[in-house]
Scaffold this motif. Structure first.
Motif, PDB file in Angstrom:
ATOM      1  N   LEU A   1      35.945  41.568  34.614  1.00 30.08           N
ATOM      2  CA  LEU A   1      36.957  41.183  35.610  1.00 30.08           C
ATOM      3  C   LEU A   1      36.330  41.006  36.990  1.00 30.08           C
ATOM      4  O   LEU A   1      36.741  40.141  37.760  1.00 30.08           O
ATOM      5  CB  LEU A   1      38.077  42.242  35.666  1.00 30.08           C
ATOM      6  CG  LEU A   1      38.980  42.303  34.441  1.00 30.08           C
ATOM      7  CD1 LEU A   1      39.990  43.439  34.572  1.00 30.08           C
ATOM      8  CD2 LEU A   1      39.720  40.984  34.218  1.00 30.08           C
ATOM      9  N   ARG A   2      35.318  41.836  37.269  1.00 31.53           N
ATOM     10  CA  ARG A   2      34.627  41.678  38.564  1.00 31.53           C
ATOM     11  C   ARG A   2      33.884  40.343  38.601  1.00 31.53           C
ATOM     12  O   ARG A   2      33.960  39.601  39.572  1.00 31.53           O
ATOM     13  CB  ARG A   2      33.638  42.834  38.787  1.00 31.53           C
ATOM     14  CG  ARG A   2      32.850  42.667  40.086  1.00 31.53           C
ATOM     15  CD  ARG A   2      31.936  43.831  40.356  1.00 31.53           C
ATOM     16  NE  ARG A   2      30.931  44.063  39.338  1.00 31.53           N
ATOM     17  CZ  ARG A   2      29.831  43.355  39.172  1.00 31.53           C
ATOM     18  NH1 ARG A   2      29.584  42.331  39.950  1.00 31.53           N
ATOM     19  NH2 ARG A   2      28.978  43.643  38.212  1.00 31.53           N
TER      20      ARG A   2
ATOM     21  N   TRP B   1      34.370  37.588  36.676  1.00 27.64           N
ATOM     22  CA  TRP B   1      35.211  36.394  36.569  1.00 27.64           C
ATOM     23  C   TRP B   1      36.092  36.173  37.798  1.00 27.64           C
ATOM     24  O   TRP B   1      36.276  35.061  38.254  1.00 27.64           O
ATOM     25  CB  TRP B   1      36.117  36.496  35.332  1.00 27.64           C
ATOM     26  CG  TRP B   1      35.382  36.332  34.045  1.00 27.64           C
ATOM     27  CD1 TRP B   1      34.258  35.597  33.827  1.00 27.64           C
ATOM     28  CD2 TRP B   1      35.724  36.931  32.789  1.00 27.64           C
ATOM     29  NE1 TRP B   1      33.871  35.703  32.513  1.00 27.64           N
ATOM     30  CE2 TRP B   1      34.747  36.502  31.855  1.00 27.64           C
ATOM     31  CE3 TRP B   1      36.732  37.773  32.347  1.00 27.64           C
ATOM     32  CZ2 TRP B   1      34.758  36.897  30.520  1.00 27.64           C
ATOM     33  CZ3 TRP B   1      36.761  38.163  31.023  1.00 27.64           C
ATOM     34  CH2 TRP B   1      35.774  37.728  30.117  1.00 27.64           C
ATOM     35  N   PHE B   2      36.704  37.271  38.306  1.00 30.09           N
ATOM     36  CA  PHE B   2      37.705  37.102  39.376  1.00 30.09           C
ATOM     37  C   PHE B   2      37.301  37.746  40.695  1.00 30.09           C
ATOM     38  O   PHE B   2      38.046  37.670  41.672  1.00 30.09           O
ATOM     39  CB  PHE B   2      39.059  37.692  38.929  1.00 30.09           C
ATOM     40  CG  PHE B   2      39.538  37.149  37.611  1.00 30.09           C
ATOM     41  CD1 PHE B   2      39.925  35.820  37.486  1.00 30.09           C
ATOM     42  CD2 PHE B   2      39.580  37.951  36.476  1.00 30.09           C
ATOM     43  CE1 PHE B   2      40.356  35.317  36.261  1.00 30.09           C
ATOM     44  CE2 PHE B   2      40.007  37.463  35.254  1.00 30.09           C
ATOM     45  CZ  PHE B   2      40.394  36.138  35.135  1.00 30.09           C
TER      46      PHE B   2
ATOM     47  N   TRP C   1      37.305  40.844  41.230  1.00 35.56           N
ATOM     48  CA  TRP C   1      38.086  42.076  41.442  1.00 35.56           C
ATOM     49  C   TRP C   1      37.156  43.280  41.444  1.00 35.56           C
ATOM     50  O   TRP C   1      36.255  43.374  40.606  1.00 35.56           O
ATOM     51  CB  TRP C   1      39.117  42.280  40.334  1.00 35.56           C
ATOM     52  CG  TRP C   1      40.151  41.212  40.257  1.00 35.56           C
ATOM     53  CD1 TRP C   1      40.353  40.195  41.145  1.00 35.56           C
ATOM     54  CD2 TRP C   1      41.114  41.040  39.206  1.00 35.56           C
ATOM     55  NE1 TRP C   1      41.393  39.403  40.715  1.00 35.56           N
ATOM     56  CE2 TRP C   1      41.879  39.891  39.540  1.00 35.56           C
ATOM     57  CE3 TRP C   1      41.427  41.728  38.036  1.00 35.56           C
ATOM     58  CZ2 TRP C   1      42.905  39.439  38.743  1.00 35.56           C
ATOM     59  CZ3 TRP C   1      42.444  41.287  37.233  1.00 35.56           C
ATOM     60  CH2 TRP C   1      43.183  40.144  37.589  1.00 35.56           C
TER      61      TRP C   1
END
Ligand code: HEM
Length: 204
Positions: A67-68, A70-71, A73
């Motif tokens: 998630l970090r 890809w986005f 976050w």
């Protein structure tokens, strides 16, 4: 800004919330057991249910880094250790449920199954590999092992593959469900491969 009861940031609030909500599957299966809602084969229901949650937490833990990447976050990063420990916790309960309710603590049956049935072999291998990760998950171990800590914790990749193979070999699970888990693991591991390649290119 003070949010609730002296809590200063959402992250401070999120941690206990996530801790409590991660225990809900356990509370739910206990509730079902107490109120006799486990169906015709309670032993199988308990074992399968705990195994599924172990697998889900394993994949959620892997997804934290993805998630970090890809986005971008970052809010989820401090929760990786807790999620990983929950994965270990549910898988340990799953193993205990199998050994207690299905095998009746017959060590001869366990040894026979572990040596003869492919899905048990891969499940056991995944579990054994998870033990050092759970033991060394603390900051103290992280400091003590230094660079080797990261290497050791890369075991999470073969563990995820073995865990999903355990599900696929069982086949009893619905094909669609198994397919979804295989795709999820593939996606998460592909992200690691792509990131590693990018890193290597940067170094070169
Ligand atoms: C990373 C470790 C493991 C994970 C993620 C895992 C996960 C699962 C899952 C998701 C299921 C249910 C599949 C379905 O719905 O049909 C299952 C079933 C089962 N697992 Fe595991 N497992 C693990 C380790 C083990 C180990 C170490 C054993 C060794 C005894 C084991 C024995 C079994 C058995 C016997 C079943 C079938 C239970 C039944 O329905 O009769 N698993 N496991």
């Amino acid at each position: 800004m003070v949010l609730i009861g002296g809590v200063k940031s959402w992250r401070e609030l999120l941690k206990p919330m996530l801790f409590i909500s991660s225990a809900i599957p356990l509370v739910w299966i206990i509730y079902q057991g107490v109120y006799d809602q486990l169906g015709a084969d309670p032993a199988k229901s308990i074992a399968d249910y705990l195994g599924m949650w172990g697998l889900r937490f394993l994949l959620i833990t892997l997804a934290v880094t993805s998630l970090r990447v890809w986005f971008g976050w970052r809010w989820q990063l401090p929760f990786r250790r807790m999620l990983g420990l929950y994965a270990f916790f549910y898988i340990l309960l799953h193993l205990l449920a199998v050994v207690t309710f299905i095998m009746g603590w017959r060590i001869d049956i366990l040894v026979k199954e572990v040596t003869e049935r492919p899905f048990i072999i891969v499940g056991m291998l995944a579990f054994v590999l998870l033990i050092p990760l759970a033991v060394t998950s603390t900051q103290k171990w992280q400091r003590r092992l230094g660079r080797r800590w990261k290497k050791l914790h890369q075991l999470i990749y073969p563990i995820a593959i073995l865990a999903v193979l355990h599900l696929v070999f069982l086949i009893r699970a619905s094909y669609l469900e198994a397919f979804i888990y295989v795709c999820t693991v593939t996606l998460l591991l592909m992200q690691r491969v792509v990131s590693a390649n990018k890193g290597r290119k940067k170094v070169v």
